[in-house]
Every structure is written in C-alpha cells, then in structure tokens.
Design an enzyme around this catalytic site. Structure first.
Site, PDB file in Angstrom:
ATOM      1  N   CYS A   1     -56.564 -28.889  -3.703  1.00 31.47           N
ATOM      2  CA  CYS A   1     -55.874 -29.147  -2.429  1.00 31.47           C
ATOM      3  C   CYS A   1     -55.011 -30.417  -2.512  1.00 31.47           C
ATOM      4  CB  CYS A   1     -56.884 -29.209  -1.292  1.00 31.47           C
ATOM      5  SG  CYS A   1     -56.157 -28.855   0.324  1.00 31.47           S
TER       6      CYS A   1
ATOM      7  N   HIS B   1     -59.500 -23.562  -1.775  1.00 27.28           N
ATOM      8  CA  HIS B   1     -60.814 -24.188  -1.929  1.00 27.28           C
ATOM      9  C   HIS B   1     -61.790 -23.225  -2.597  1.00 27.28           C
ATOM     10  CE1 HIS B   1     -60.603 -28.037   0.414  1.00 27.28           C
ATOM     11  NE2 HIS B   1     -59.482 -27.457   0.789  1.00 27.28           N
TER      12      HIS B   1
ATOM     13  N   GLU C   1     -64.711 -23.755  -3.582  1.00 26.61           N
ATOM     14  CA  GLU C   1     -66.094 -23.973  -3.121  1.00 26.61           C
ATOM     15  C   GLU C   1     -66.371 -23.323  -1.780  1.00 26.61           C
ATOM     16  OE1 GLU C   1     -64.082 -26.513  -0.349  1.00 26.61           O
ATOM     17  OE2 GLU C   1     -63.706 -26.014  -2.427  1.00 26.61           O
TER      18      GLU C   1
END
Length: 381
Positions: A272, A355, A357
């Site tokens: 990001c 992202h 995760e």
C-alpha cells in the site's frame, strides 16, 4: 440506547445534511471515502491508513456484532468518523465485549447514522472523495462552511507522525486462530527483517511472523545507514515497508531514506503506502484516484499466474503506468485496470497496492508473505 443527538454535515461541494450522532460528540473535519466491505467494521475503523478520514459503510446495518479486543488492527483508531445508514446498539454476538458506540466514544471518533449512504456513495463516485465537516455543536451552514474552509487539506498533513511507533519493538504475535481464539505460535525464525511502521496493521506483522520471519518494527524516522550496517553484518535479511495514511508525496524525508535502501540492493517488500513510496523513490510520483479503492471484495488479476484474486483494498493513490520502464507489472485491478503490484527489474524488490493480509477480507494473495521470506533467505548482502 438514549435518544441520539443531531449532527450537521457540510461537504466541500456545498451539500448540507442533518443526521444523528452515536459516537463522540463535537466538531470533526476529514476527507470522506466509502468502503464496500460487508463485514469487519472494527478492523476498518482501527486501520491506521484511515487517519484523517470519514468512512462511509456501504453495508446498511452496522453495530450488531459489537466490538472485541481481538479485532483491533492497531492500539488506537485513527479515522475521524464513520457514517452508516442504520446503527444497531443491541449487540448479538458471542465474541462481543461492548458496543460500537462506546468504542467510538472512547477513541474520540464520531459516529453518524440515519443517513442515505447509498446516495452519499453515489455522490462520491460522481464527484470524488472530498472534505467534510460534521458537528453536534455547529448547525448554521455559514458556520460550518467557514470552519471547513479554514481547515487544512488532507494532502497537507503528515499523518505518519501520528500513527507510527515512537520506539522500536519486536513483534511476536502470529495469525489469529479462530478455532481456539488464540494467536497461533509463530514459526521458528528463519530470517530477520526490519518493518518500517508508517501505520502498520497488526495482521500484516502477524503474517510476516507466520512465514518464519523475526520482525523488528521501527519508526518512520528510521535511518537507512543504520539498517544497512546491520544488513552487511548479517543481522537482518530484509526490509518491509508498511501501509499508512495520507499523501505519499508529503513524505520527503522517508523517500530519501528509501532511496538509500534501494541503492544498497537489500530485499524490500512494500504494501500500500510502502508500494507507493518505492515508486516515488525510484523517480515515479504517485497520483490521486477519484475516489480510491476501499473494501474487502476487489478483484485483481495476478499477471504472473493468470489467476483472478479477490482482495482487500484501502488506498487513494496510485503509481503511474510509466513505472513499467523499470519494473514488471505483476497485478492489475479489474475495476479500473490500475496497477496493483510490481517487481523491480534486476532488484530484490517487489510491492503491491492491495492488502494480502486482508483483515477484513479474503486472503487469496497472502502467498506474497512467503515470497518475501524466500527472497530474504536466498539473497546475500
């Protein structure tokens, strides 16, 4: 729940609305963005990347699952406020430890409800993300407009100073096991990395430890020479650049330090904001998207495997197409074809805009953490 207090909203385009307040009362200014996730409002609220922003939830009913200690992505919550269609204060979830309203009040976050969020999201897609003021203290349009006009624009604020750790620490948690409601035991460390905290989500650090990396977290004020000295001694094997809030072009000092890391040929992985800063450090400035990508259901195409992955996203800025001159584009967004990932040519450096995760959202792209661990283990100083 007691009777809700009126809150008055005024947007940069001149729109004014009246709604109800269920969080912290007062006067708040921020940029308005919308999130398309259907679940995970606590993870979204505690994501440091939302610093300085009001988050409009497309999910109409918010609050029913309450809040708990496990789902926080940071110790504090950085967003200015949340805007929902309907807030539910009657909690019905076995994991809940409290209400969302109390959670917001304790963290100085405004909660706004009883508003047409579908209409507001349509407005944002047409006119783009914009600044807004919300107040339980001011009700006259002229007062709201003057207060909004006098507030600094989000692009002028260095939010990293607010969300980055002040002192280094070692992150020891791993991914959360929902079967036992405990954190899984991290793998025995195979390599050590420095994670630069620009507003890192907890689950990003958890994913790094889960693939066998020892993670030392450092402030955004890091010095590249100190890191590189440890790399040459074999004390560390790589650097991770985290997510974070605000305009990356504001972070001039951080970019200069990243340039030194790039020149030293140390393995680097960015997510990001880290992805954007790597682009800027290579000489390719970012640009702002009209309303950004925020949600847990955004499709991207992995150009290396030719597989479509559903990803979590939270960003307003994008790297330029011209970066293909020095890097291979590895991922693209299937909503607007913007760049979602790159691998730099002849360098042990790669980064993604999305992202992997999740938290909330799917983890189809989480293999990237293993890719980073493999890179750290295979690359020599």
């Amino acid at each position: 729940m007691s009777e809700l207090k009126d809150v008055y909203l005024y947007f940069a385009n001149g729109l004014s609305l009246k709604a109800k307040s269920f969080g912290k009362e007062g006067t708040f200014v921020g940029e308005v963005v919308f999130n398309t996730s259907m679940t995970g409002y606590q993870e979204i609220i505690t994501d440091p990347s939302y610093a300085g922003q009001f988050v409009v939830f497309s999910m109409p009913e918010i609050g029913i699952v309450g809040v708990n200690d496990y789902d926080n992505e940071s110790k504090n919550a950085s967003c200015v406020g949340v805007i929902v269609s309907s807030y539910n204060d009657c909690v019905s979830n076995f994991r809940s430890q409290g209400t969302l309203a109390d959670f917001l009040k304790s963290r100085n976050i405004m909660g706004i409800c009883n508003i047409d969020t579908r209409g507001l999201i349509k407005l944002l897609t047409q006119e783009g993300a914009m600044n807004m003021i919300a107040s339980t203290e001011l009700s006259h349009i002229d007062d709201l407009r003057k207060a909004l006009e006098s507030a600094p624009d989000i692009s002028q604020i260095n939010f990293i100073e607010q969300v980055s750790t002040k002192t280094p620490y070692t992150h020891t948690d791993s991914v959360f096991d929902f079967a036992t409601f405990t954190y899984a035991k991290p793998q025995k460390p195979k390599a050590k990395v420095i994670a630069i905290d620009f507003g890192a989500k907890r689950n990003i650090l958890n994913e790094l430890t889960s693939v066998g990396l020892e993670v030392e977290v450092m402030s955004h004020t890091f010095r590249a020479d100190e890191i590189l000295a440890r790399f040459k001694k074999g004390e560390i094997q790589g650097v991770f650049l985290s997510n974070g809030p605000g305009d990356p072009l504001v972070l001039c000092d951080e970019v200069e330090q990243i340039k030194l890391l790039i020149e030293a040929n140390i393995p680097i992985f960015g997510i990001c904001l880290g992805h954007q800063l790597l682009s800027i450090a290579h000489g390719y400035p970012t640009h702002k998207l009209k309303f950004g990508h925020h949600g847990g259901n955004h499709p991207i195409k992995n150009l290396q495997s030719n597989v479509v992955e559903i990803t979590a996203q939270n960003h307003n800025y994008c790297v330029p197409e011209s970066i293909s001159q020095i890097a291979t584009i590895t991922h693209r967004n299937l909503f607007d074809n913007t760049i979602e990932g790159v691998r730099y040519n002849n360098k042990p450096i790669f980064s993604v805009q999305h992202h992997p995760e999740a938290s909330p959202g799917p983890k189809e792209a989480s293999v990237l953490f293993q890719d980073f661990a493999t890179l750290c283990l295979s690359h020599k100083a």
